[in-house]
Design an enzyme around this catalytic site. Structure first.
Site, PDB file in Angstrom:
ATOM      1  N   ASP A  67       0.889  -1.152   0.000  1.00 40.19           N
ATOM      2  CA  ASP A  67       0.000   0.000   0.000  1.00 40.19           C
ATOM      3  C   ASP A  67       0.922   1.194   0.000  1.00 40.19           C
ATOM      4  OD1 ASP A  67      -2.569   1.220   0.010  1.00 40.19           O
ATOM      5  OD2 ASP A  67      -2.257   1.773   2.101  1.00 40.19           O
ATOM      6  N   SER A  68       0.621   2.154  -0.808  1.00 40.10           N
ATOM      7  CA  SER A  68       1.513   3.300  -0.902  1.00 40.10           C
ATOM      8  C   SER A  68       0.707   4.571  -1.074  1.00 40.10           C
ATOM      9  CB  SER A  68       2.487   3.130  -2.069  1.00 40.10           C
ATOM     10  OG  SER A  68       1.763   3.026  -3.283  1.00 40.10           O
TER      11      SER A  68
END
Length: 110
Positions: A67-68
């Site tokens: 997740d970024s």
């Protein structure tokens, strides 16, 4: 050869992952899984775990997820884990980025 699913819909991330893991004896294929996963964690790590666990349940395969988002120190880490939903999911990235640039006007370069 082991098979691994990388839980993302972002083809650019897949290119990067293939480059990073290129020498490992792994078969990386499209899983064809398109679940609507609610990533409601409080950190990037929690959201990645939510995504990986859900896809693993559906696929029964080894899964890697990430997740970024964009964290801007001057804006106290905004938009952070809310990057994709920042200013609404239907708002284009061009508009979102323009908003951030405007909010950073006058901030000195370090």
């Amino acid at each position: 050869m082991k098979r691994m699913i990388f839980a993302t819909g972002n083809e650019n991330k897949m290119v990067e992952i293939r480059e990073i893991l290129g020498e490992l004896p792994l078969e990386m294929k499209q899983a064809g899984i398109t679940p609507d996963i609610v990533e409601d964690g409080n950190t990037f790590e929690e959201n990645a775990l939510i995504k990986a666990r859900e896809v693993c349940k559906l696929a029964g395969e080894m899964v890697m997820a990430d997740d970024s988002g964009l964290e801007i120190d001057y804006l106290n880490g905004e938009p952070g884990i809310y990057s994709a939903r920042y200013m609404g999911e239907e708002t284009s990235y061009r508009i979102k980025n323009q908003n951030l640039i405007e909010r950073l006007q006058g901030v000195p370069d370090e």
